[in-house]
Design a protein around this motif. Structure first.
Motif, mmCIF file in Angstrom:
data_model
loop_
_atom_site.group_PDB
_atom_site.id
_atom_site.type_symbol
_atom_site.label_atom_id
_atom_site.label_comp_id
_atom_site.label_asym_id
_atom_site.label_seq_id
_atom_site.Cartn_x
_atom_site.Cartn_y
_atom_site.Cartn_z
ATOM 1 N N SER A 97 0.838 -1.208 0.000
ATOM 2 C CA SER A 97 0.000 0.000 0.000
ATOM 3 C C SER A 97 0.867 1.250 0.000
ATOM 4 O O SER A 97 0.613 2.189 -0.767
ATOM 5 N N VAL A 98 1.895 1.260 0.840
ATOM 6 C CA VAL A 98 2.818 2.405 0.884
ATOM 7 C C VAL A 98 3.514 2.556 -0.459
ATOM 8 O O VAL A 98 3.628 3.669 -0.993
ATOM 9 N N GLU A 99 3.953 1.432 -1.017
ATOM 10 C CA GLU A 99 4.660 1.467 -2.304
ATOM 11 C C GLU A 99 3.755 2.031 -3.404
ATOM 12 O O GLU A 99 4.191 2.851 -4.216
ATOM 13 N N ARG A 100 2.506 1.627 -3.415
ATOM 14 C CA ARG A 100 1.572 2.148 -4.426
ATOM 15 C C ARG A 100 1.344 3.646 -4.234
ATOM 16 O O ARG A 100 1.283 4.402 -5.207
ATOM 17 N N MET A 101 1.207 4.048 -2.972
ATOM 18 C CA MET A 101 1.001 5.474 -2.701
ATOM 19 C C MET A 101 2.237 6.276 -3.122
ATOM 20 O O MET A 101 2.108 7.390 -3.644
ATOM 21 N N ASN A 102 3.418 5.703 -2.905
ATOM 22 C CA ASN A 102 4.654 6.384 -3.313
ATOM 23 C C ASN A 102 4.703 6.601 -4.824
ATOM 24 O O ASN A 102 5.378 7.512 -5.294
ATOM 25 N N GLU A 137 8.878 23.496 1.386
ATOM 26 C CA GLU A 137 10.293 23.566 1.786
ATOM 27 C C GLU A 137 11.146 22.909 0.712
ATOM 28 O O GLU A 137 10.706 21.996 0.020
ATOM 29 N N THR A 138 12.377 23.354 0.615
ATOM 30 C CA THR A 138 13.263 22.801 -0.417
ATOM 31 C C THR A 138 13.839 21.444 -0.008
ATOM 32 O O THR A 138 14.121 20.618 -0.864
ATOM 33 N N THR A 139 13.993 21.215 1.274
ATOM 34 C CA THR A 139 14.517 19.914 1.707
ATOM 35 C C THR A 139 13.387 18.887 1.695
ATOM 36 O O THR A 139 12.223 19.222 1.927
ATOM 37 N N VAL A 140 13.756 17.636 1.394
ATOM 38 C CA VAL A 140 12.760 16.564 1.355
ATOM 39 C C VAL A 140 13.104 15.497 2.395
ATOM 40 O O VAL A 140 14.242 15.400 2.857
ATOM 41 N N ILE A 141 12.126 14.721 2.726
ATOM 42 C CA ILE A 141 12.323 13.608 3.667
ATOM 43 C C ILE A 141 12.700 12.387 2.825
ATOM 44 O O ILE A 141 11.922 11.971 1.956
ATOM 45 N N PRO A 142 13.877 11.820 3.051
ATOM 46 C CA PRO A 142 14.347 10.744 2.179
ATOM 47 C C PRO A 142 13.547 9.446 2.337
ATOM 48 O O PRO A 142 12.976 9.166 3.379
ATOM 49 N N ASN A 143 13.516 8.688 1.241
ATOM 50 C CA ASN A 143 12.970 7.313 1.203
ATOM 51 C C ASN A 143 11.516 7.181 1.630
ATOM 52 O O ASN A 143 11.112 6.159 2.179
ATOM 53 N N THR A 144 10.726 8.196 1.378
ATOM 54 C CA THR A 144 9.308 8.104 1.742
ATOM 55 C C THR A 144 8.489 9.007 0.828
ATOM 56 O O THR A 144 9.031 9.829 0.097
ATOM 57 N N ILE A 195 4.012 6.204 5.012
ATOM 58 C CA ILE A 195 4.380 5.129 5.937
ATOM 59 C C ILE A 195 3.717 5.349 7.297
ATOM 60 O O ILE A 195 3.229 4.412 7.930
ATOM 61 N N SER A 196 3.648 6.602 7.743
ATOM 62 C CA SER A 196 3.018 6.916 9.035
ATOM 63 C C SER A 196 1.511 6.683 8.981
ATOM 64 O O SER A 196 0.925 6.149 9.928
ATOM 65 N N LEU A 197 0.897 7.097 7.872
ATOM 66 C CA LEU A 197 -0.550 6.897 7.733
ATOM 67 C C LEU A 197 -0.902 5.412 7.730
ATOM 68 O O LEU A 197 -1.839 4.982 8.388
ATOM 69 N N VAL A 198 -0.125 4.634 6.986
ATOM 70 C CA VAL A 198 -0.387 3.192 6.908
ATOM 71 C C VAL A 198 -0.136 2.531 8.261
ATOM 72 O O VAL A 198 -0.892 1.654 8.684
ATOM 73 N N GLN A 199 0.897 2.971 8.973
ATOM 74 C CA GLN A 199 1.151 2.408 10.304
ATOM 75 C C GLN A 199 0.006 2.729 11.264
ATOM 76 O O GLN A 199 -0.372 1.896 12.087
ATOM 77 N N GLU A 200 -0.527 3.903 11.151
ATOM 78 C CA GLU A 200 -1.658 4.293 12.008
ATOM 79 C C GLU A 200 -2.885 3.435 11.693
ATOM 80 O O GLU A 200 -3.562 2.953 12.596
#
Length: 193
Positions: A90-95, A149-156, A173-178
């Motif tokens: 699910s996370v992979e598809r959302m990504n 913001e110009t910086t991004v959160i890696p690998n998500t 990933i946080s939404l799916v974990q919740e």
């Protein structure tokens, strides 16, 4: 002499009768003791067999219960693995959502946020470039102004909305974990009926 022979004969006959009677009494006693011992041994053997059967039955039941537990545990592990794969997929598809899908998702989230004024969007690496300047302008209204913001959160994928030190986490990933924490049991029930 005849009388002596008769007396001797009577004594011998009496001795033979006594010996025969004694022999019969002893034979009966020995047979009775043998029968009693045989019955006792048979009873002990029966008890021993019964005890061994009980132990075998208990051992069998324990092994059967252990195997059933192992099967249940293996099944549970497979189900948990399947659920884990499902959530990761699910996370992979959302990504890999398209720009339009991601923008629709972000718009639904932002429209319900209790945030006013200037807020910042920090995107996950997989969501970078999916929110155009025009989209940001369209989402900004009199109450809310969004900046990326110009910086991004890696690998998500997904995003975080930040305002005055408060962060609203919408990383996939946080939404799916919740969802996993809250709904895992219901999802498992639906999947494994």
């Amino acid at each position: 002499m005849d009388a002596i022979e008769k007396i001797v004969e009577q004594i011998l006959e009496k001795g033979r009768i006594e010996i025969s009677t004694f022999k019969k009494i002893e034979t009966d006693r020995i047979d009775r003791e043998y029968q009693e011992r045989e019955e006792l041994l048979y009873l002990q053997e029966s008890k021993c067999i019964e005890k061994n059967e009980d132990q075998l039955n208990k051992s069998y039941k324990q092994k059967e219960n252990r195997q059933q537990l192992e099967i249940k545990q293996a099944t549970l592990n497979k189900k948990q693995d399947y659920l884990e794969k499902l959530f990761l997929e699910s996370v992979e598809r959302m990504n890999h959502w398209t720009e339009a899908e991601f923008q629709t998702f972000a718009e639904q989230i932002i429209s319900h946020l209790p945030v006013e004024g200037e807020a910042y969007l920090k995107l996950g690496a997989f969501s970078k470039g999916k929110l155009s300047e025009q989209w940001l302008v369209e989402q900004s209204n009199g109450k809310l102004t969004l900046n990326v913001e110009t910086t991004v959160i890696p690998n998500t994928g997904g995003f975080i909305v930040a305002k005055d030190g408060i962060e609203y986490n919408f990383l996939f990933i946080s939404l799916v974990q919740e969802i996993r924490k809250k709904e895992s049991f219901k999802i498992a029930e639906l999947l494994f009926q």
